[in-house]
Design a protein around this motif. Structure first.
Motif, PDB file in Angstrom:
ATOM      1  N   ASP A  71       0.828  -1.208   0.000  1.00 45.23           N
ATOM      2  CA  ASP A  71       0.000   0.000   0.000  1.00 45.23           C
ATOM      3  C   ASP A  71       0.863   1.259   0.000  1.00 45.23           C
ATOM      4  O   ASP A  71       0.490   2.283  -0.592  1.00 45.23           O
ATOM      5  N   ALA A  74       1.979   1.755  -3.643  1.00 46.94           N
ATOM      6  CA  ALA A  74       0.868   2.142  -4.502  1.00 46.94           C
ATOM      7  C   ALA A  74       0.380   3.549  -4.181  1.00 46.94           C
ATOM      8  O   ALA A  74       0.110   4.348  -5.092  1.00 46.94           O
ATOM      9  N   ARG A  75       0.278   3.872  -2.902  1.00 51.01           N
ATOM     10  CA  ARG A  75      -0.242   5.188  -2.504  1.00 51.01           C
ATOM     11  C   ARG A  75       0.680   6.317  -2.970  1.00 51.01           C
ATOM     12  O   ARG A  75       0.217   7.348  -3.461  1.00 51.01           O
ATOM     13  N   CYS A  77       2.829   6.279  -5.433  1.00 50.54           N
ATOM     14  CA  CYS A  77       2.830   6.417  -6.899  1.00 50.54           C
ATOM     15  C   CYS A  77       1.534   7.077  -7.372  1.00 50.54           C
ATOM     16  O   CYS A  77       1.546   7.918  -8.278  1.00 50.54           O
ATOM     17  N   ALA A  78       0.415   6.722  -6.746  1.00 52.76           N
ATOM     18  CA  ALA A  78      -0.885   7.227  -7.197  1.00 52.76           C
ATOM     19  C   ALA A  78      -1.047   8.713  -6.946  1.00 52.76           C
ATOM     20  O   ALA A  78      -1.822   9.381  -7.647  1.00 52.76           O
ATOM     21  N   GLN A  79      -0.344   9.255  -5.950  1.00 48.49           N
ATOM     22  CA  GLN A  79      -0.523  10.674  -5.658  1.00 48.49           C
ATOM     23  C   GLN A  79       0.191  11.589  -6.653  1.00 48.49           C
ATOM     24  O   GLN A  79      -0.029  12.798  -6.664  1.00 48.49           O
ATOM     25  N   GLU A 115      -6.773   6.250  -8.995  1.00 44.57           N
ATOM     26  CA  GLU A 115      -7.187   4.907  -8.570  1.00 44.57           C
ATOM     27  C   GLU A 115      -6.670   3.846  -9.537  1.00 44.57           C
ATOM     28  O   GLU A 115      -6.314   2.736  -9.113  1.00 44.57           O
ATOM     29  N   TYR A 118      -3.023   3.432  -8.687  1.00 39.73           N
ATOM     30  CA  TYR A 118      -2.936   2.698  -7.417  1.00 39.73           C
ATOM     31  C   TYR A 118      -3.137   1.200  -7.655  1.00 39.73           C
ATOM     32  O   TYR A 118      -2.365   0.363  -7.180  1.00 39.73           O
ATOM     33  N   ASP A 119      -4.190   0.869  -8.415  1.00 37.95           N
ATOM     34  CA  ASP A 119      -4.470  -0.539  -8.700  1.00 37.95           C
ATOM     35  C   ASP A 119      -3.328  -1.184  -9.472  1.00 37.95           C
ATOM     36  O   ASP A 119      -2.948  -2.327  -9.197  1.00 37.95           O
ATOM     37  N   ALA A 122      -0.226  -1.632  -7.053  1.00 37.89           N
ATOM     38  CA  ALA A 122      -0.520  -2.633  -6.029  1.00 37.89           C
ATOM     39  C   ALA A 122      -0.597  -4.029  -6.636  1.00 37.89           C
ATOM     40  O   ALA A 122      -0.049  -5.000  -6.089  1.00 37.89           O
TER      41      ALA A 122
END
Length: 523
Positions: A71, A74-75, A77-79, A115, A118-119, A122
């Motif tokens: 997490d 993923a978090r 990278c997603a931001q 999202e 993130y997916d 992850a």
């Protein structure tokens, strides 16, 4: 193209969507083709007493350290913003509003761009592979839609000329499946030394350490659940006088007054009789090396995923300075390679399938995270350009404020010809002249120390220059080293040549007869 089998295409996609959104049970039997059957763990319960039989998804759901690290990757990278550009000659022009940009901003009916990233991160972290279906949109919007597919649903076909050209997608809740061709499937593969066409989840590398941690938690739970709920007990010597019922009852009532929330004497110290001893029992995590095993598990998971353990909670050697440097390296050494691989895959395979124009490409806005604080950016930019570098309206835009008239011109102070600072290299903090009384107070304290020390130890130029420089610098005095050296040289000369002691200079200083400056100690 997609080959349908056993049902309508749209209905099948609706089934996939409902499954992804959590509308189906966690464990179902499914059919890959007419000859093979199997069992799929959507959320993955597995064997509650062992990690050995768990799928990667089930281990993520049950193992806190694995979930923490995945997490975290993923978090972070997603931001990051995913910006689209178009190459025009030697310039890259930002693209907004194109069809491809719209798809990446809202890839399907139930996900946003962050999202989707993130997916992706992850899923690839957990399975070492990720799959995107590129399908027609069903919401009336322009372009295509991107639908992530869980890797457990996908079975690659046989490789042809070193590439996979067909995949079978089979959700776990139905006997239907679809055949997907290369023009509608984008694969984000990992690397497997044993087979170039199959994924090798990092979870398999961690299975042994996670198995150990799992059993440690199960054992600890058993101790708390089944162990005696006795924090202390009272021992009485075997040769103590015998008790009758009255004495036993009296002692029990006395001791009860020291226990519980409503005990009359709770929190006090009971008086033990006849050599009795109050002894403590219970589970001690230190004795079982519980905390050490927890730390080892988290550190190992972080190491496998190449994340600095300090960033995910191992704080033994953490301090402000090294955590600050770890934050800077997060988007270079830790996440930089991941982001670079994703960018390359998006530009090479995804953009052509979602209608991107020739020359368009995407980049993660990593620079935003590497810029430092606003204060650091301001100091660096000011030093680089030698003066003010932002208009008032640009500053207002950062705060989401409306522009004002006349706010599009850079204001240059009039005290210098070019720029707003005495030197282009100053940057950041402006140079403020210290008040004369501040300099005088600092010098006064030094003179008092010199009067007390020099008669016994002699004059030490290096020491007094160092101490006065430090004191003047702390007081914000410019050219502190030069001023300190000048004042000390004058004091030494006056003391030895004219016999004027430091304390006499203090008196003259207090009376305003002399003042400290680079022109000399003037009367």
């Amino acid at each position: 193209m997609i080959t349908r089998n056993g049902g309508e295409y749209v209905g099948f996609l609706n089934s996939i969507t409902r499954a992804i959104l959590g509308g189906y049970p966690s464990k179902q039997t499914f059919r890959i083709d007419s000859e093979h059957t199997g069992t799929f763990l959507l959320h993955g319960n597995g064997d509650a007493n062992s990690v050995e039989g768990m799928s990667p998804a089930a281990m993520w759901a049950s193992q806190p350290h694995l979930r923490t690290v995945i997490d975290f990757r993923a978090r972070n990278c997603a931001q990051l913003g995913l910006h689209m550009f178009k190459a025009e000659g030697e310039q890259n022009v930002r693209v907004r509003g194109s069809v491809a940009h719209g798809v990446l901003k809202k890839p399907n009916t139930h996900m946003t761009g962050p999202e989707l990233v993130y997916d992706l991160v992850a899923t690839s972290s957990l399975h070492d592979v990720a799959y995107w279906l590129i399908l027609p949109r069903t919401d009336g919007a322009a372009g295509k839609q991107i639908q992530p597919v869980p890797p457990d649903w996908v079975t690659p076909g046989d490789p042809v000329e070193f590439e996979i050209r067909e995949w079978t997608v089979s959700p776990p809740f139905t006997d239907k499946y679809i055949k997907v061709q290369a023009d509608q499937m984008v694969v984000f593969p990992g690397w497997n030394a044993l087979s170039p066409f199959t994924a090798s989840s990092p979870v398999e590398t961690l299975r042994l350490i996670l198995e150990e941690q799992h059993h440690a938690r199960v054992h600890r739970k058993q101790l708390w659940k089944r162990n005696g709920r006795v924090g202390t007990y009272i021992s009485r010597p075997k040769d103590a006088p015998s008790w009758d019922g009255t004495a036993r009852k009296r002692f029990s009532e006395m001791f009860e007054a020291f226990t519980g929330d409503k005990g009359e004497r709770a929190g006090g110290s009971p008086l033990m009789e006849d050599g009795m001893e109050l002894k403590r029992v219970g589970f001690a995590s230190a004795d079982e090396q519980w905390s050490d095993s927890v730390k080892l598990s988290l550190e190992t998971v972080a190491q496998v995923y190449q994340v600095n353990p300090t960033m995910v909670g191992v704080l033994d050697s953490a301090n402000y300075s090294n955590v600050r440097e770890f934050n800077k390296s997060l988007y270079t050494n830790t996440l930089g390679p991941i982001l670079r691989l994703i960018e390359a895959r998006l530009n090479a395979f995804v953009l052509p399938l979602i209608g991107a124009a020739e020359g368009e490409f995407v980049e993660f806005n990593v620079e935003e995270k590497l810029r430092g604080s606003f204060e650091e950016q301001a100091a660096i930019m000011s030093a680089s350009v030698g003066g003010p570098w932002m208009t008032r309206n640009e500053a207002r835009r950062i705060r989401n404020l409306a522009p004002i008239d006349g706010g599009d011109e850079i204001i240059t102070p009039l005290n210098v010809l070019v720029g707003g600072q005495p030197s282009p290299q100053d940057g950041g903090e402006p140079v403020v002249e210290a008040e004369p009384k501040v300099i005088a107070e600092v010098w006064r304290k030094t003179l008092i120390r010199q009067q007390a020390v020099v008669p016994g130890k002699g004059w030490e130029t290096e020491r007094w220059d160092r101490e006065l420089t430090a004191d003047l610098t702390a007081a914000g005095v410019p050219d502190a080293e030069k001023l300190a050296s000048h004042l000390n040289a004058k004091v030494n000369a006056i003391w030895h040549d004219e016999g004027v002691t430091p304390m006499e200079l203090v008196a003259r200083l207090d009376q305003g007869i002399i003042k400290p400056d680079l022109e000399g100690i003037e009367e």
